[in-house]
Design an enzyme around this catalytic site. Structure first.
Site, PDB file in Angstrom:
ATOM      1  N   SER A 124      35.596  32.688 -94.860  1.00  0.00           N
ATOM      2  CA  SER A 124      36.454  33.656 -95.122  1.00  0.00           C
ATOM      3  C   SER A 124      37.395  34.645 -96.085  1.00  0.00           C
ATOM      4  O   SER A 124      36.941  33.539 -96.832  1.00  0.00           O
ATOM      5  CB  SER A 124      38.668  33.517 -94.078  1.00  0.00           C
ATOM      6  N   TYR A 149      46.520  28.571 -93.298  1.00  0.00           N
ATOM      7  CA  TYR A 149      44.795  27.958 -92.066  1.00  0.00           C
ATOM      8  C   TYR A 149      43.855  28.923 -93.056  1.00  0.00           C
ATOM      9  O   TYR A 149      43.285  28.227 -93.400  1.00  0.00           O
ATOM     10  CB  TYR A 149      45.572  29.832 -91.274  1.00  0.00           C
ATOM     11  N   LYS A 153      39.937  26.568 -94.536  1.00  0.00           N
ATOM     12  CA  LYS A 153      38.878  27.392 -95.752  1.00  0.00           C
ATOM     13  C   LYS A 153      38.383  26.632 -96.284  1.00  0.00           C
ATOM     14  O   LYS A 153      37.374  26.491 -96.844  1.00  0.00           O
ATOM     15  CB  LYS A 153      39.162  28.674 -94.883  1.00  0.00           C
TER      16      LYS A 153
END
Ligand code: NAD
Ligand code: UD1
Length: 337
Positions: A124, A149, A153
């Site tokens: 992302s 979150y 990544k």
């Protein structure tokens, strides 16, 4: 290619399964259905004429996942499976770190065991953190995300880099998505968030059908042309094609590669509202609200590398995406049932 698609019944995964089928590949889906519905498989069949092979398996469950590898020889993996709600990750960090990291580690262990060398990972733009400048290039520093979150990544990218250093025969693509929006043009597949949407496009779509009263525009005092936040919105169908192009690249054994997948163009919140109204002939009432904590003013991608090396670039614009998102919302007012 036979392609294992984890998270393949989700928003981006299901669209990518369609693109894989259209390109002549054979997708094999693994999903625990924690954030998607089994009915997605029927919809894929309606669109593509094929019901893909599906395993309801949690990627964190080594034994169950191993069983899939035993039954299904695969040439490559596209790893979409993961939890993705930014706000929820702040209140449930353990669940996020555990699900996203363990599923990836189990997957890598099984790939090693079964000699699978090719993997595409859903990363992302969040890994860039607060950008020093835009547009963001792949060589810009991965400064770390502002929430658990996003941190997953960053960590999974790091794990994949280390796996590559230890075994240079692996081919790994880290795809950094910007803001995926839109839906399949049939209106059968699209984004189906639980509860009140956090992201802009599903919120606008629900305002459009009267499910929500008005959009809250988070801040109109950013240093941007109209004061509202600017993002790089990419149609999910373009994003799906980006995965097909990446698989082709992996066939040439490039080692570890990183690509931004966006459009290269920034669009403000008010421009999205206008595009949605014009594309669909509806009115989107909105109120200006305070800035949302953690938001940045502007974030968009330099996508030259993907064009140069993958021959891929986005074809659709935000108007196309607004039209498709609205069609999906109208046809599925309560999500995919
Ligand atoms: P999604 O929630 O629609 O799809 C993810 C799928 O993974 C769901 O179907 C869910 O049931 C499944 N899943 C989750 N944990 C699993 C597990 N342990 N085992 C098996 N299946 C599991 O999300 P999406 O929007 O399609 O995103 C796909 C990927 O792209 C995610 O990794 C996400 O973090 C990443 N991504 C998404 C965006 C975005 O805006 N949508 C942006 C950047 C990156
Ligand atoms: C967010 C996440 C990002 C994640 C992406 C997709 C943050 C800081 N980033 O990106 O990590 O990959 O979602 O899941 O949370 N907006 C409104 N009103 C709304 C909703 C959004 O004005 O009701 C504005 C936001 O302030 C922003 C833009 O719309 O300027 C886009 O927001 P959103 O769709 O949530 O995506 P991001 O915040 O860019």
């Amino acid at each position: 290619m036979r392609v294992l698609v984890t998270g393949g019944t989700g928003f981006i995964g299901s669209e990518t399964v369609l693109a894989l089928l259209a390109a002549g590949h054979t997708p094999i889906i693994v999903d625990n259905l924690s954030n998607s519905k089994i009915a997605v498989l029927d919809r894929i069949k309606t669109i593509a004429g094929v019901r893909p092979v599906f395993y309801q398996v949690d990627c964190c469950d080594y034994d169950a996942f191993r069983n899939v590898f035993e039954k299904e020889p695969v040439d490559a993996v596209i790893h979409f499976a993961g939890l993705k709600a930014v706000g929820e990750s702040v209140s449930k960090p353990i669940e996020y770190y555990s699900n996203n990291l363990v599923s990836s580690l189990v997957l890598l262990r099984l790939m090693k065991e079964f000699g699978v060398k090719n993997i595409v990972f859903s990363s992302s733009a969040t890994v860039y953190g607060v950008p020093d400048r835009v547009p963001l290039s792949e060589t810009d520093p991965v400064k770390g995300a502002t929430n658990p979150y996003g941190e997953t990544k960053v960590m999974i990218e790091r794990i994949l880099e280390d796996a590559y250093k230890a075994d240079p025969s692996l081919n790994i693509a880290l795809l950094r998505y910007f803001n995926p929006i839109g839906a399949h043009p049939s209106g059968l597949l699209g984004e189906d968030p639980n509860g009140i949407p956090n992201n802009l496009m599903p919120y606008v779509s629900q305002v459009a059908i009267g499910k929500l009263k008005a959009l809250h525009v988070y801040g109109d005092d950013y240093p941007t042309p109209d004061g509202t936040g600017v993002r790089d919105y990419i149609h999910v169908c373009d994003l799906a094609e980006g995965h097909v192009a990446t698989l082709k690249k992996l066939e040439a054994k490039p080692g570890l590669v990183v690509y931004n997948l966006g459009t290269g163009k920034g669009t403000s919140v008010l421009e999205i509202v206008k595009a949605f109204e014009e594309a669909n002939g509806v009115k989107i009432p909105y109120v200006i609200s305070p800035r949302r904590p953690g938001d940045v003013a502007e974030n968009y991608a330099n996508c030259d590398k993907a064009y140069r090396e993958l021959g891929w670039k986005a074809k659709y614009n935000v108007t196309d995406a607004c039209r498709d998102a609205y069609r999906f919302q109208q046809q599925n007012p309560n999500g995919i049932e």
